[in-house]
Enzyme design. Structure first.
Site, PDB file in Angstrom:
ATOM      1  N   GLU A 126       0.805  -1.223   0.000  1.00  0.00           N
ATOM      2  CA  GLU A 126       0.000   0.000   0.000  1.00  0.00           C
ATOM      3  C   GLU A 126       0.842   1.280   0.000  1.00  0.00           C
ATOM      4  O   GLU A 126       0.302   2.386   0.149  1.00  0.00           O
ATOM      5  CB  GLU A 126      -0.922   0.005   1.220  1.00  0.00           C
ATOM      6  CG  GLU A 126      -1.974  -1.101   1.233  1.00  0.00           C
ATOM      7  CD  GLU A 126      -1.457  -2.452   1.716  1.00  0.00           C
ATOM      8  OE1 GLU A 126      -2.230  -3.420   1.730  1.00  0.00           O
ATOM      9  OE2 GLU A 126      -0.249  -2.534   2.099  1.00  0.00           O
ATOM     10  N   ASP A 127       2.148   1.157  -0.171  1.00  0.00           N
ATOM     11  CA  ASP A 127       3.041   2.320  -0.152  1.00  0.00           C
ATOM     12  C   ASP A 127       2.821   3.159  -1.407  1.00  0.00           C
ATOM     13  O   ASP A 127       3.068   2.712  -2.522  1.00  0.00           O
ATOM     14  CB  ASP A 127       4.491   1.840  -0.077  1.00  0.00           C
ATOM     15  CG  ASP A 127       5.476   2.968   0.205  1.00  0.00           C
ATOM     16  OD1 ASP A 127       5.131   4.145  -0.015  1.00  0.00           O
ATOM     17  OD2 ASP A 127       6.603   2.658   0.639  1.00  0.00           O
TER      18      ASP A 127
END
Length: 355
Positions: free
Chosen positions: A300-301
Site C-alpha cells: 500500500e506504499d
C-alpha cells in the site's frame, strides 16, 4: 478490530514522526561524532570540517585475522537521525529481531544534511552550505566506518525510505564492501511522483516571502507547516485515511497536526535534503552489485509502490529477492510494521551469511 487499533496507534505517529530523533532517550543509544577535515563533495566543493554523528549498538566481533566481521550500517529516513530506526522500526532492531545486537555491531549514522551531522543549520552556513548528494552522505559514512571504526568490510547495510536510498548507494558506490543489503521502501532513482511530492515541499517554502532566499532570521513556519501537510498526504495508505477521517475538516486537522513537526526543523535543511534526493539515481550501478540483496516493500506504499519502485530494483540486481507485505499505514508501515517481514529477513540473512 486489529486494523482499527493499528490505525489509532498510527494517529499518534502522524503528529510526532518528524521528532523521532528527540526520543533518543528511549533507544539507549549514545551519540558520538567523528570529524573529517576538508571533506570533498561530488560537486567539487569542500567542507572544511565534516561532522558526522553516529551511535552504535552491540559489540564488534573479529574474524581469525582480527578484523571486525559483524558491522552493519543502518542509515535513517528523511526526517530522522541516528535514533530514528530504533524509535520507529521497533520490530527490526533488538534481541531476537533481525538486527540483533547480540549478533551484529550496528552503526546508526546521522546523514550529511540532517541536524547532528553537518547541515545548513548546524554549520551556520545556511543558504551558503554546499549542495550535496546521497553519494556524499554515503561517502561520509564510508570514511566513518573505515577510518574511524577501522572496519574493512561490513556484514551488511539496511535502511528504510531515504535509508533505502543510502543502502542502494552503498552497494553501488562500494560494491566490495559488504556481504548483504536490505533496501526497504525505496527506488533506484528519484522520478515521477516523488520528484513532485518533495519538489512541491521545497517550492512551498522557497516561494514564501518569509524564506528570504534562505537568508531568514526566523523560520518561515507557515510555509513549512503547509509543506508538511502536503507531503504527509502520501505517507499513509488509503485505508488509514478512510478509517481515521470522515470529513474534510478532520483530514485537514490531521494533516495540520502532522505539519506541527516542521517546528523542529530548519527550512534550508529541508530544501538541501530534497535537492540531494532529487539527484539520486543508482540505476547504472545495480547490474554490478556483488552483495546478496533482499528488497522489501509495502503493497500500500504510495511513495514507493511495488510495481513501479520495489520490483524494478530487484529486477536490476543479479540474484536479488523481493518480499512484500501489507500495511494500512502505507509508507509509514515500512518502519512501524516491519515486523511483518521479520521471518523473511531472518531467512534471507541466514542464507546470505552461509560461508
Amino acid at each position: 478490530m486489529k486494523t482499527a487499533i493499528r490505525i489509532a496507534a498510527a494517529a499518534a505517529i502522524l503528529a510526532g514522526l518528524a521528532a523521532a530523533g528527540a526520543r533518543a532517550q528511549d533507544t539507549k543509544l549514545t551519540p558520538q561524532t567523528y570529524r573529517i577535515k576538508d571533506f570533498k563533495l561530488q560537486s567539487g566543493e569542500v567542507l572544511p570540517e565534516m561532522v558526522i554523528e553516529y551511535a552504535t549498538l552491540g559489540e564488534p566481533k573479529r574474524d581469525a585475522a582480527g578484523a571486525i566481521a559483524n558491522g552493519v550500517v543502518t542509515p535513517h529516513g528523511w526526517s530522522g537521525n541516528y535514533a530514528q530506526t530504533v524509535a520507529l522500526a521497533k520490530d527490526f532492531v533488538g534481541p531476537g529481531k533481525p538486527l540483533d545486537p547480540a549478533k551484529y555491531f550496528i552503526i546508526f549514522p546521522t546523514a550529511l544534511g540532517s541536524p547532528g551531522s553537518s547541515s545548513p543549520s548546524v554549520s551556520k552556513l545556511g543558504a551558503k552550505f554546499p549542495t550535496y548528494t546521497v553519494g556524499d552522505m554515503v561517502a561520509a559514512q564510508y570514511r566513518l566506518v573505515t577510518e574511524h571504526l577501522k572496519i574493512r568490510r561490513l556484514a551488511g547495510v539496511t535502511g528504510v525510505s531515504m535509508g533505502g536510498y543510502q543502502t542502494l548507494q552503498w552497494i553501488t558506490q562500494y560494491p566490495d564492501m559488504m556481504d548483504w543489503a536490505i533496501p526497504i521502501a525505496a527506488s533506484k532513482k528519484a522520478d515521477g511522483r516523488n520528484l513532485g511530492v518533495f519538489g512541491m515541499m521545497s517550492y512551498t517554502i522557497k516561494t514564501d516571502p518569509a524564506y528570504q532566499g534562505g537568508a531568514y532570521t526566523a523560520q518561515p513556519k507557515e510555509a513549512m507547516r503547509r509543506a508538511f501537510m502536503g507531503v504527509y498526504l502520501w505517507y499513509f495508505g488509503a485505508e488509514f485515511y478512510q478509517a481515521k477521517y470522515k470529513t474534510e475538516a478532520e483530514v485537514l486537522k490531521g494533516l495540520e497536526d502532522a505539519g506541527l513537526g516542521s517546528d523542529k526543523m530548519d527550512a534550508n535543511d529541508i530544501i538541501w535534503r530534497n535537492k540531494a534526493m532529487a539527484s539520486y539515481d543508482v540505476s547504472a550501478g545495480l547490474a554490478k552489485v556483488k552483495a546478496k540483496v533482499l528488497v522489501v516493500g509495502v503493497n500500500e506504499d504510495e511513495l514507493f509502490p511495488p510495481k513501479e519502485a520495489i520490483q524494478p530494483i530487484a529486477d536490476a540486481i543479479p540474484g536479488a529477492k523481493t518480499f512484500l507485505y501489507s500495511s494500512p499505514l502505507g509508507h509509514i508501515g515500512s518502519a512501524v510494521h516491519i515486523g511483518r517481514a521479520s521471518a523473511a529477513i531472518k531467512a534471507f540473512l541466514e542464507s546470505a551469511e552461509k560461508k
